[in-house]
Design a protein around this motif. Structure first.
Motif, PDB file in Angstrom:
ATOM      1  N   THR A  87       0.827  -1.203   0.000  1.00 40.41           N
ATOM      2  CA  THR A  87       0.000   0.000   0.000  1.00 40.41           C
ATOM      3  C   THR A  87       0.865   1.257   0.000  1.00 40.41           C
ATOM      4  O   THR A  87       0.588   2.211  -0.736  1.00 40.41           O
ATOM      5  N   GLN A 120      -7.263   0.935  -0.593  1.00 37.92           N
ATOM      6  CA  GLN A 120      -7.480  -0.299   0.165  1.00 37.92           C
ATOM      7  C   GLN A 120      -8.709  -0.178   1.058  1.00 37.92           C
ATOM      8  O   GLN A 120      -9.532  -1.078   1.125  1.00 37.92           O
ATOM      9  N   ASP A 155      -5.923  -1.509  -4.927  1.00 34.19           N
ATOM     10  CA  ASP A 155      -5.230  -2.011  -3.739  1.00 34.19           C
ATOM     11  C   ASP A 155      -6.088  -3.074  -3.065  1.00 34.19           C
ATOM     12  O   ASP A 155      -7.103  -2.762  -2.441  1.00 34.19           O
ATOM     13  N   GLU A 156      -5.689  -4.300  -3.196  1.00 36.44           N
ATOM     14  CA  GLU A 156      -6.424  -5.451  -2.653  1.00 36.44           C
ATOM     15  C   GLU A 156      -7.903  -5.409  -3.010  1.00 36.44           C
ATOM     16  O   GLU A 156      -8.756  -5.381  -2.126  1.00 36.44           O
TER      17      GLU A 156
END
Ligand code: ATP
Ligand code: MG
Lengths: 361, 309
Positions: free
Chosen positions: B44, B84, B158-159
């Motif tokens: 991140t 995220q 992000d994820e």
């Protein structure tokens, strides 16, 4: 265009949050209602029930004269439950005009029955009032001029009651509260949730984001003010003799001042709990010493400088002068200048300490 | 095709923690680039420095030739970002949110255009719903739609699938594939090796702030030259002593009727196994050969699993 879109989005989120909206508007109204019921005009109103079984013009003119009296509410009693109401204290007197009560009037005197409750002062006062009214009618019918006339004159051109004093105070207080907490809570919530971080990635400038928030909050305050003034005027009978445009200008200046202070709070507070704490720290003393509920001209000397430093006092004072004393804006321009200066200083502080994120990354 | 993102010697420290430790990378235009790593690897932090959200302590980043620092405003129109932690404004509908974000970029997006975009992320049937009523997977797809409003060259995810059930994850994969098919470069982070294998043309494996390997998923797996795991069951006991003598066989084990071993030479070891079973007149069932995956690569590189247990 993006500014307008952001303003619209803010208004939508505010208007759709029914729960928050409810509390936003219910508190000032509750305050007003509470104080209005305790100190309001309704207390001074006396009630009389009139049982009219006669159809003569005299009967009509008596009821008519009674209903013309200020602060006397006349109930026509057809069902005959007037006596019950008198016993329960729901009316202060019952006037009975029996059928044929004024036969051969004015050659024969008319006989009228007035029932009252000797244990109630207001009921006793009613005897005098009714007597005077009837006496007046009698004189006008037999065309004798009154020997003495009493004209009552108030020392003030329009008599101020407590509720007249209170409404501008409550208005100022509501503007302060929604300014201090409204924008700050919304901003800190969005920061805590990371919405501001996401916005930071877009080309929307900070100034426009903040400007949109201020406009939204200002609209909330204006609606709040309008509601309060309407309720104060139509339900509690507050006389609003000032110009509405002057009133609107004061409301806007005052709101802006407290919204920017709220914005400073948002810049410093990390959490919504901190917003509440800081808001209370700033708001509470002003609520009590800012001249909302009672005049603060006679506070002890050592308190005076504190009172002088309170923006709420300037807003409450100026609103009072304009709303209920009918002064022009020029009369309160000192107050307005103070409020504007505070707004400006707060704005500089807020921009300097603004944060997009709860923690530094 | 040339590179669209160039990163060299990127550094970010938090106190004593070197969150990103001298990372250099180049992302090719048009590829899906994956960053794989355990919690706290620095994925991140790396991504958000590229996006202009966190200021690097050292190193340089350029996107399409434009430096991301010191003025990230210059790359805002090039990139689309899904963070995220997704958080959006409450009390707005999905469609309103998309149009609001478009307006931030000076784009006047009509209703039909917004729905077209929502269709792309398989969310058009929720266009009129309030944002706070969306499921986790739907919220992720909405944030991808928001990342697409300005038609960016690169999008960062992000994820995107953490916390989603397998079905929602697959739906998201097809969204990413569609976006990439339009020619957009995608940079994503993930904990799931399966996801990296399916989606990414190249994968950087990060650990402790450093890139410890970078290749195509196949390249990474092949580089392991690892053993395959062979498992089977047998109703009668099998004496495996002879099997152990084959050079590439290791880690023989038996639990009740289940047997397993690792082998470098698959063909030779299986032939021997079958011959052995024949000679002892034992019937072999459920024979299974499993290859290595990125999980094994990570295990091999770091001695640890990819996800915390
Ligand atoms: N704002 C911060 N303050 C202090 N330390 C931080 C901060 N952000 C990240 N770190 C630290 O930097 C390291 C890398 O964190 P990062 O969030 O980049 O990891 P990640 O690979 O994205 O992990 P995850 O898979 O859990 O999302 C961690 O050790 C983390 O504790
Ligand atoms: Mg992360």
């Amino acid at each position: 265009m993006r500014f307008a879109a952001m303003v619209v989005a803010n208004i939508k989120t505010t208007a759709r949050n029914k729960q928050a909206l409810f509390f936003l508007f219910i508190f000032p109204i509750l305050f007003m209602a509470l104080f209005g019921l305790v100190f309001g005009k309704s207390q001074d109103v006396a009630k009389i029930a009139v049982v009219n079984q006669d159809k003569s013009t005299l009967a009509k003119s008596i009821t008519k004269s009674l209903s013309k009296i200020d602060k006397l509410q006349v109930e026509k009693d057809g069902q005959g439950d007037g006596m019950e109401k008198l016993k329960k204290g729901k009316v202060d007197a019952v006037l009975v005009l029996e059928k044929g009560f004024a036969k051969n009037f004015p050659r024969h005197p008319a006989s009228i029955d007035l029932y009252y409750d000797p244990t109630s002062t207001r009921s006793q006062m009613m005897r005098g009032t009714i007597g005077a009214v009837l006496g007046g009618i009698e004189r006008s019918m037999i065309k004798t001029p009154p020997l003495i006339t009493v004209k009552s004159k108030s020392v003030q051109s329009n008599q101020l009651t407590y509720i007249d004093f209170l409404l501008p105070g409550i208005l100022a207080m509501s503007l302060m509260n929604s300014g201090l907490y409204g924008l700050a809570t919304a901003m800190v919530t969005r920061r805590e949730k990371g919405v501001l971080r996401r916005l930071k990635l877009t080309p929307l400038p900070l100034s426009q984001y903040i400007g949109a928030g201020i406009i939204n909050q200002l609209l909330v305050s204006l609606v709040q003010a309008a509601l309060l003034v309407l309720i104060g005027h139509y339900i509690f009978g507050v006389k609003i003799i000032g110009a509405l445009t002057s009133l609107a200008i004061l409301v806007i200046v005052g709101s802006l001042c407290f919204i920017t202070i709220g914005f400073v709070i948002a810049s410093f507070a990390k959490t919504t709990e901190a917003v509440a704490t800081l808001g209370n720290l700033i708001g509470m003393p002003m609520m009590f010493l800012g001249g909302v509920f009672f005049p603060v001209d006679n506070v002890p000397n050592w308190v005076k400088p504190i009172v002088k430093a309170m923006p709420l006092k300037y807003l409450a004072d100026s609103l009072r002068s304009v709303m209920v004393q009918g002064q022009p804006l020029s009369y309160v321009h000192d107050d307005v200048l103070v409020l504007l200066a505070v707004t400006f200083a707060a704005f500089l502080l807020a921009v300097k300490f603004f944060r997009w994120e709860s923690d530094k990354r | 095709m040339g590179s669209i993102i160039d990163i060299s010697n990127l550094v970010k420290t938090y106190g004593d923690v070197r969150a990103v430790d001298n990372v250099s990378l180049a992302v090719e235009s048009g590829e899906v680039f994956g960053i794989l790593g355990p919690n706290g690897a620095g994925k991140t932090t790396t991504l958000e420095m590229i996006e202009g959200l966190r200021k690097p302590d050292g190193g340089t980043i350029t996107i399409d030739g434009i430096p991301a620092w010191p003025n990230p405003n210059k790359i805002k129109h090039l990139i689309g970002v899904q963070l995220q932690a997704t958080a959006l404004m409450d009390f707005l509908t999905v469609r309103e949110m998309v149009r609001l974000f478009a307006s931030f970029y000076g784009i006047r997006m009509g209703k039909s255009k917004a729905d077209e975009l929502l269709n792309e992320v398989a969310l058009v049937e929720k266009a009129g719903s309030m944002i706070n009523q969306l499921s986790g997977g739907q919220q992720q797809r909405l944030s991808i739609a928001l990342a697409l409003v300005n038609d960016p060259k690169v999008i960062f995810l992000d994820e995107p699938t953490t916390g989603l059930d397998p079905q929602a994850r697959r739906k998201l994969w097809s969204v990413v594939e569609r976006i990439n098919a339009e020619g957009k470069t995608v940079v994503l982070t993930t904990h799931y090796m399966e996801e990296a294998e399916v989606l990414c043309s190249r994968v950087a494996i990060m650990d402790n702030g450093r890139v410890i390997a970078l290749d195509t998923p196949e390249g990474l797996i092949n580089s392991l030259e690892s053993d395959v795991k062979i498992t089977f069951t047998a109703k009668h006991p099998l004496d495996m002593q002879k099997l152990a003598k084959i050079s590439s066989v290791s880690k023989l084990s038996q639990v009740d009727s289940s047997y397993s071993f690792y082998a470098g030479d698959v063909q030779k070891s299986i032939m021997s196994l079958l011959r052995l079973a024949d000679s002892q007149e034992v019937k072999i069932e459920n024979l299974n050969v499993a290859g290595a995956d990125l999980e094994d690569v990570f295990l091999h590189l770091t001695g640890r699993g990819l996800r915390e247990q």
